[in-house]
Motif scaffolding. Structure first.
Motif, PDB file in Angstrom:
ATOM      1  N   THR A  10       0.844  -1.188   0.000  1.00  0.00           N
ATOM      2  CA  THR A  10       0.000   0.000   0.000  1.00  0.00           C
ATOM      3  C   THR A  10       0.881   1.240   0.000  1.00  0.00           C
ATOM      4  O   THR A  10       2.082   1.162  -0.263  1.00  0.00           O
ATOM      5  N   ASN A  11       0.278   2.379   0.248  1.00  0.00           N
ATOM      6  CA  ASN A  11       0.992   3.651   0.136  1.00  0.00           C
ATOM      7  C   ASN A  11       2.223   3.685   1.047  1.00  0.00           C
ATOM      8  O   ASN A  11       2.249   3.039   2.080  1.00  0.00           O
ATOM      9  N   ILE A  12       3.213   4.449   0.642  1.00  0.00           N
ATOM     10  CA  ILE A  12       4.454   4.576   1.406  1.00  0.00           C
ATOM     11  C   ILE A  12       4.347   5.787   2.334  1.00  0.00           C
ATOM     12  O   ILE A  12       4.236   6.924   1.870  1.00  0.00           O
ATOM     13  N   VAL A  13       4.350   5.512   3.630  1.00  0.00           N
ATOM     14  CA  VAL A  13       4.372   6.611   4.600  1.00  0.00           C
ATOM     15  C   VAL A  13       5.730   7.295   4.462  1.00  0.00           C
ATOM     16  O   VAL A  13       6.768   6.630   4.512  1.00  0.00           O
ATOM     17  N   HIS A  14       5.725   8.613   4.247  1.00  0.00           N
ATOM     18  CA  HIS A  14       7.002   9.281   4.012  1.00  0.00           C
ATOM     19  C   HIS A  14       7.033  10.699   4.590  1.00  0.00           C
ATOM     20  O   HIS A  14       6.074  11.144   5.223  1.00  0.00           O
ATOM     21  N   THR A  15       8.122  11.387   4.338  1.00  0.00           N
ATOM     22  CA  THR A  15       8.432  12.616   5.067  1.00  0.00           C
ATOM     23  C   THR A  15       8.613  13.782   4.096  1.00  0.00           C
ATOM     24  O   THR A  15       8.113  13.744   2.977  1.00  0.00           O
ATOM     25  N   GLN A  16       9.356  14.809   4.499  1.00  0.00           N
ATOM     26  CA  GLN A  16       9.416  16.036   3.708  1.00  0.00           C
ATOM     27  C   GLN A  16      10.529  16.063   2.663  1.00  0.00           C
ATOM     28  O   GLN A  16      10.387  16.668   1.617  1.00  0.00           O
ATOM     29  N   GLY A  17      11.661  15.457   2.974  1.00  0.00           N
ATOM     30  CA  GLY A  17      12.756  15.425   2.009  1.00  0.00           C
ATOM     31  C   GLY A  17      13.202  16.820   1.594  1.00  0.00           C
ATOM     32  O   GLY A  17      13.174  17.760   2.387  1.00  0.00           O
ATOM     33  N   TRP A  18      13.616  16.930   0.348  1.00  0.00           N
ATOM     34  CA  TRP A  18      14.165  18.195  -0.149  1.00  0.00           C
ATOM     35  C   TRP A  18      13.069  19.217  -0.452  1.00  0.00           C
ATOM     36  O   TRP A  18      13.364  20.349  -0.833  1.00  0.00           O
ATOM     37  N   VAL A  19      11.803  18.810  -0.289  1.00  0.00           N
ATOM     38  CA  VAL A  19      10.693  19.737  -0.552  1.00  0.00           C
ATOM     39  C   VAL A  19      10.507  20.737   0.595  1.00  0.00           C
ATOM     40  O   VAL A  19      10.051  21.858   0.385  1.00  0.00           O
ATOM     41  N   HIS A  20      10.836  20.335   1.817  1.00  0.00           N
ATOM     42  CA  HIS A  20      10.575  21.274   2.909  1.00  0.00           C
ATOM     43  C   HIS A  20      11.496  21.183   4.111  1.00  0.00           C
ATOM     44  O   HIS A  20      11.458  22.045   4.987  1.00  0.00           O
ATOM     45  N   CYS A  21      12.348  20.155   4.220  1.00  0.00           N
ATOM     46  CA  CYS A  21      13.069  19.972   5.485  1.00  0.00           C
ATOM     47  C   CYS A  21      14.516  20.438   5.382  1.00  0.00           C
ATOM     48  O   CYS A  21      15.091  20.495   4.308  1.00  0.00           O
ATOM     49  N   HIS A  22      15.104  20.730   6.555  1.00  0.00           N
ATOM     50  CA  HIS A  22      16.477  21.250   6.578  1.00  0.00           C
ATOM     51  C   HIS A  22      17.516  20.205   6.990  1.00  0.00           C
ATOM     52  O   HIS A  22      18.695  20.476   6.949  1.00  0.00           O
ATOM     53  N   THR A  23      17.093  19.007   7.414  1.00  0.00           N
ATOM     54  CA  THR A  23      18.083  18.003   7.829  1.00  0.00           C
ATOM     55  C   THR A  23      18.117  16.740   6.958  1.00  0.00           C
ATOM     56  O   THR A  23      18.711  15.759   7.357  1.00  0.00           O
ATOM     57  N   PRO A  24      17.503  16.709   5.784  1.00  0.00           N
ATOM     58  CA  PRO A  24      17.423  15.422   5.085  1.00  0.00           C
ATOM     59  C   PRO A  24      18.741  14.997   4.455  1.00  0.00           C
ATOM     60  O   PRO A  24      19.552  15.827   4.069  1.00  0.00           O
ATOM     61  N   ALA A  25      18.913  13.678   4.346  1.00  0.00           N
ATOM     62  CA  ALA A  25      20.036  13.131   3.592  1.00  0.00           C
ATOM     63  C   ALA A  25      19.578  12.673   2.209  1.00  0.00           C
ATOM     64  O   ALA A  25      20.399  12.394   1.343  1.00  0.00           O
ATOM     65  N   ILE A  26      18.247  12.567   2.059  1.00  0.00           N
ATOM     66  CA  ILE A  26      17.676  12.119   0.784  1.00  0.00           C
ATOM     67  C   ILE A  26      16.377  12.888   0.541  1.00  0.00           C
ATOM     68  O   ILE A  26      15.869  13.546   1.442  1.00  0.00           O
ATOM     69  N   ASP A  27      15.841  12.762  -0.658  1.00  0.00           N
ATOM     70  CA  ASP A  27      14.504  13.307  -0.902  1.00  0.00           C
ATOM     71  C   ASP A  27      13.469  12.280  -0.440  1.00  0.00           C
ATOM     72  O   ASP A  27      13.811  11.107  -0.203  1.00  0.00           O
ATOM     73  N   ALA A  28      12.216  12.699  -0.328  1.00  0.00           N
ATOM     74  CA  ALA A  28      11.149  11.770   0.037  1.00  0.00           C
ATOM     75  C   ALA A  28      10.224  11.523  -1.157  1.00  0.00           C
ATOM     76  O   ALA A  28      10.116  10.398  -1.654  1.00  0.00           O
ATOM     77  N   SER A  29       9.584  12.579  -1.649  1.00  0.00           N
ATOM     78  CA  SER A  29       8.556  12.430  -2.690  1.00  0.00           C
ATOM     79  C   SER A  29       9.079  11.716  -3.931  1.00  0.00           C
ATOM     80  O   SER A  29       8.392  10.860  -4.503  1.00  0.00           O
ATOM     81  N   GLY A  30      10.293  12.056  -4.362  1.00  0.00           N
ATOM     82  CA  GLY A  30      10.840  11.484  -5.592  1.00  0.00           C
ATOM     83  C   GLY A  30      11.099   9.996  -5.461  1.00  0.00           C
ATOM     84  O   GLY A  30      10.787   9.208  -6.360  1.00  0.00           O
ATOM     85  N   ILE A  31      11.667   9.583  -4.341  1.00  0.00           N
ATOM     86  CA  ILE A  31      11.987   8.170  -4.129  1.00  0.00           C
ATOM     87  C   ILE A  31      10.684   7.374  -4.021  1.00  0.00           C
ATOM     88  O   ILE A  31      10.556   6.282  -4.594  1.00  0.00           O
ATOM     89  N   VAL A  32       9.708   7.935  -3.304  1.00  0.00           N
ATOM     90  CA  VAL A  32       8.418   7.255  -3.156  1.00  0.00           C
ATOM     91  C   VAL A  32       7.770   7.031  -4.518  1.00  0.00           C
ATOM     92  O   VAL A  32       7.289   5.935  -4.828  1.00  0.00           O
ATOM     93  N   LYS A  33       7.792   8.060  -5.352  1.00  0.00           N
ATOM     94  CA  LYS A  33       7.217   7.943  -6.695  1.00  0.00           C
ATOM     95  C   LYS A  33       7.948   6.858  -7.498  1.00  0.00           C
ATOM     96  O   LYS A  33       7.326   6.004  -8.145  1.00  0.00           O
ATOM     97  N   ALA A  34       9.284   6.861  -7.421  1.00  0.00           N
ATOM     98  CA  ALA A  34      10.065   5.883  -8.182  1.00  0.00           C
ATOM     99  C   ALA A  34       9.773   4.454  -7.712  1.00  0.00           C
ATOM    100  O   ALA A  34       9.627   3.536  -8.527  1.00  0.00           O
ATOM    101  N   VAL A  35       9.679   4.261  -6.397  1.00  0.00           N
ATOM    102  CA  VAL A  35       9.417   2.919  -5.856  1.00  0.00           C
ATOM    103  C   VAL A  35       7.994   2.475  -6.209  1.00  0.00           C
ATOM    104  O   VAL A  35       7.775   1.349  -6.655  1.00  0.00           O
ATOM    105  N   MET A  36       7.013   3.363  -6.031  1.00  0.00           N
ATOM    106  CA  MET A  36       5.619   2.984  -6.301  1.00  0.00           C
ATOM    107  C   MET A  36       5.379   2.705  -7.784  1.00  0.00           C
ATOM    108  O   MET A  36       4.572   1.844  -8.126  1.00  0.00           O
TER     109      MET A  36
END
Lengths: 366, 424
Positions: free
Chosen positions: A130-156
């Protein structure tokens, strides 16, 4: 009375809390609240709940990107107005659910959803991804090591067939967090994607004393790698680089200790967590792959590794076995053998209670 | 109309079957410069493989200490429209049912005052309004409260927005009115939610049964999980219908085609306490040995149902890894009746908070404080007696503390009298 910027405290309403939950219940939910007798999944993404009163509610669950525009929400409203009496809900995994109270309304609703391009994929029920619970990534956060939305889209995209089907031994919960804060469900998911750093922070000595409370920075380190230090005229800190494992918590406390690094940062994959108490107690996710580089925009290595883990599990696990139950049954040595993943030093715990994770038995498989 | 920034990498994410956040943002970007610049900024992050938001940002609305996450981009020279890109957390109605009327109004307000982008929803449960400028925070807050009867959610060292599963609204297994419990906590503790007064964050979540669909046991400092104390209700006729292949096992989760349930293999042998028996006609459950894991009920929803003497198991201390490692919540109260006005639960919460606020260090979660001072101290503070249901196993080291008051003669001893019996 509209807002008056010249008198900011006028008519201020505070502490009103959220609207009461039942204010937005559809009538058939209100009428049958607490009276549900059983449910069935009619096909992937479509549920029916039957009440003691004989009433039925049909639910169509659709995937969503979580990050959504007002235009998409308005389109969801159009669908809900047309088919569902103006009611809609979201799930705890950020899917959208449309409900109707009569079977005759189901097909028109589903036809409508399918007619709108790929915005509303139906699925996410039963033994699916089912859907991937995920976080802010490079769209809004200041501490990420990776993006969230892009990886989720690629995996789904890659696992899409598993969203709208019930082909797996049990439901597979995938989650993503872009740093060790693990906002969301990464520490307790079947498969988890985690952003990790691999280089100690840069210390901007001339900024530290102006922007940080040094004792807080020192207390923020789980491995006690940070000490106060005078550097020239500056009150600053010293980081023992051999003790630092790049968690980034000191940067959370102090903007003068940035550690993001395009080459160093990347993804760790975790497996075998769950939160339900069904059959076996809840479990933490455990490390499967210590590091995969960031590969925007499609993260192919990450995507293929996840697919490999998922499909190995799907072909080898027994019905109802979650990923963690499967690994516990076959053993970690078999997990690595079957998935073809490399076992490395990084897999062996070395923090505090590490010894509780080592093998204190001669029981193992060759 | 072409957008301002070239986004070759993000454009790749418009392909494929899963709904594309890029395509979605682009349609708003056509009329919202803020979204246009957001796409440009994220594209730059994809090029650099590094985020481009500055550290922190302290903004908010008057009267509250939380609810808004301030954010500023680190390249306003290139992307001036996301120089400010603050997030507002809006407290969602429990279990996230909406009318289109309220959603449309919210969209109109957000389009007028913000980016037009949202997260539906944040991991804690809030409806997230993603991206606006400092000067718009007060007008949005005013309109939320006056026009929609909606309030901000929590952020910072406070009670965060509580959330529950769908509960009795649309689930036959819910042993709790999860929405009502969540609404009660949210309303009773508005002050604790809006004005940070704790050592660190504190989260509540309520799931109606041990399937825990809101992941309370992993994601809340105080996890409220529905359970029952009496017998599982059995409809033997329906059990036989599963075994005979007339009903689809697991509600169709493993394929909706009809098949005979191998009840021995799929239910009896998978029961963690092996407290069930099938004699070919009837299912027998030794309920005194059942640990209410839900498996048999999940597999045969039309034949088995939770009991009717329902309440909650209260567990505490879940948190993510930072600082001392991840924790799941541990059992504190094995069973508590959960009925309005929830007085017993409120008393427990307030004792728990009093202890944590007094003893908790800066940025120390409840779970870490319990680790540091011991479960015994926590139980004393909340006035709960020790119970074997609180442990997976008793301790396996002998380093046991005793109170001198519990030891005959106490701890005040005299070397001289010892030496009269034992010459040095």
């Amino acid at each position: 009375m509209p807002f008056d910027p010249t008198d900011i405290m006028k008519d201020r309403l505070t502490d009103i809390g959220p609207p009461k939950y039942d204010k937005f219940f559809p009538p058939f939910i209100k009428d049958n609240y607490g009276k549900w007798k059983y449910h069935e999944i009619l096909e992937p993404g479509v549920l029916v709940h039957v009440s003691e009163t004989g009433a039925e509610v049909y639910t169509v669950r659709v995937g969503a990107a979580r990050l959504m525009s007002v235009d998409l929400i308005r389109e969801i409203c159009d669908i809900a107005d047309k088919h569902c009496g103006g009611y809609v809900r979201w799930t705890t995994r950020n899917n959208v659910e449309f409900m109707v109270d009569d079977k005759s309304k189901l097909k028109p609703l589903m036809d409508d959803l399918k007619s709108r391009g790929n915005w509303f994929p139906i699925g996410g029920t039963g033994a699916s991804v089912t859907n991937i619970v995920h976080t802010q990534g490079w769209v809004h956060c200041h501490t990420p090591a990776i993006d969230a939305s892009g990886i989720v889209k690629a995996v789904m995209d890659e696992l899409f067939e598993y969203f709208g089907s019930h082909k797996l031994p049990a439901q597979v919960r995938i989650s993503l967090a872009c740093c060790l804060n693990m906002c969301g469900a990464v520490h307790c998911s079947d498969i988890a994607i985690l952003g990790v750093h691999r280089k100690p922070p840069i210390i901007e000595h001339e900024r530290v004393q102006n922007v940080c409370e040094i004792p807080l920075v020192i207390a923020a380190c789980p491995t006690a790698a940070i000490k106060p230090k005078k550097v020239g005229d500056y009150k600053s800190v010293e980081i023992n680089e051999n003790r630092c494992m790049f968690c980034g918590n000191c940067y959370t406390m102090c903007p003068a200790l940035p550690l993001a690094d395009g080459e160093g940062d990347g993804i760790a994959l975790w497996v075998g967590g769950k939160v339900s108490n069904s059959r076996v107690p809840p479990m933490f996710s455990k490390l499967a792959v210590p590091y995969i580089p960031n590969e925007p925009p499609r993260w192919p290595t990450t995507v293929q590794t996840i697919k490999k883990i998922l499909e190995t599990y799907a072909s080898d696990a027994r019905r109802y076995e979650r990923v963690g139950e499967w690994i516990e049954r076959i053993g970690w040595e078999r997990f690595f053998e079957k998935t073809g993943l490399e076992f490395r030093h990084e897999h062996i715990d070395d923090y505090r209670l590490a010894m509780t994770t080592w093998r204190t038995t001669t029981q193992f498989k060759f | 109309m072409a957008l301002k920034h070239a986004t070759p990498m993000l454009d790749e994410l418009e392909k494929g079957p899963w709904p594309s956040f890029v395509t979605d943002i682009k349609r708003v970007a056509a009329r919202k410069p803020m979204c246009e610049d957001l796409l440009g900024l994220v594209e730059m992050s994809y090029e650099h493989k590094e985020g481009h938001w500055k550290h922190g940002g302290i903004v908010g609305v008057f009267g509250y200490g939380g609810g808004v996450i301030g954010r500023y981009c680190d390249r306003p020279d290139l992307f001036p429209n996301v120089a400010h890109f603050h997030t507002m957390r809006v407290n969602q109605p429990a279990s996230k049912f909406y009318t289109t009327e309220v959603l449309r109004k919210l969209c109109d307000i957000w389009e007028e005052h913000g980016s037009g982008l949202t997260n539906m929803h944040g991991s804690t449960g809030d409806l997230i309004l993603l991206g606006t400028t400092t000067d718009q925070l007060e007008p949005v807050f005013y309109r939320l409260t006056h026009e929609l009867g909606m309030d901000l959610g929590g952020s910072g060292s406070n009670m965060r927005t509580p959330e529950g599963c769908v509960g009795k609204a649309r689930c036959e297994w819910s042993c709790l009115d999860t929405q009502d419990i969540i609404y009660d906590i949210t309303m009773r503790y508005q002050d604790e939610l809006h004005r940070p007064m704790f050592p660190y964050k504190f989260k509540f979540k309520a799931s109606g049964c041990p399937n825990d669909c809101v992941a309370a046991i992993a994601r809340a400092d105080c996890s409220i999980i529905g359970t029952w104390r009496d017998k599982i209700r059995i409809d033997q006729e329906a059990v036989r219908a599963y075994v005979g292949g007339e009903l689809v096992p697991n509600g169709g989760s493993h394929g909706v085609e009809k098949r005979k349930l191998d009840i021995q293999k799929e239910v009896i042998d998978l029961c963690p306490t092996r407290c069930m028996e099938w004699d070919g006609k009837n299912l027998k459950i030794w309920d005194e040995d059942c640990t209410r894991c839900m498996h048999c009920i999940n597999v045969m929803p039309r034949a088995l149902r939770p009991g009717t003497d329902v309440g909650a198991t209260i567990l505490c201390g879940a948190k993510a890894p930072i600082l001392e490692g991840a924790q799941l919540s541990s059992v504190i109260i094995p069973f508590m009746k959960m009925e309005p006005p929830y007085e017993e639960f409120h008393e427990f919460v307030e004792k728990m908070w009093d202890w944590w606020m007094e003893h908790g260090k800066n940025r120390e979660r409840l779970g870490e404080l319990i680790q540091r001072l011991g479960l015994r101290e926590f139980l004393k503070a909340v006035e709960v007696q020790p119970d074997p249901r609180m442990v997976n196993t008793t301790r396996y080291n002998p380093y046991i503390f005793y109170d001198p008051a519990d030891v005959p003669g106490g701890w005040e001893r005299d070397a001289k009298s010892f030496r009269e019996r034992h010459h040095a």
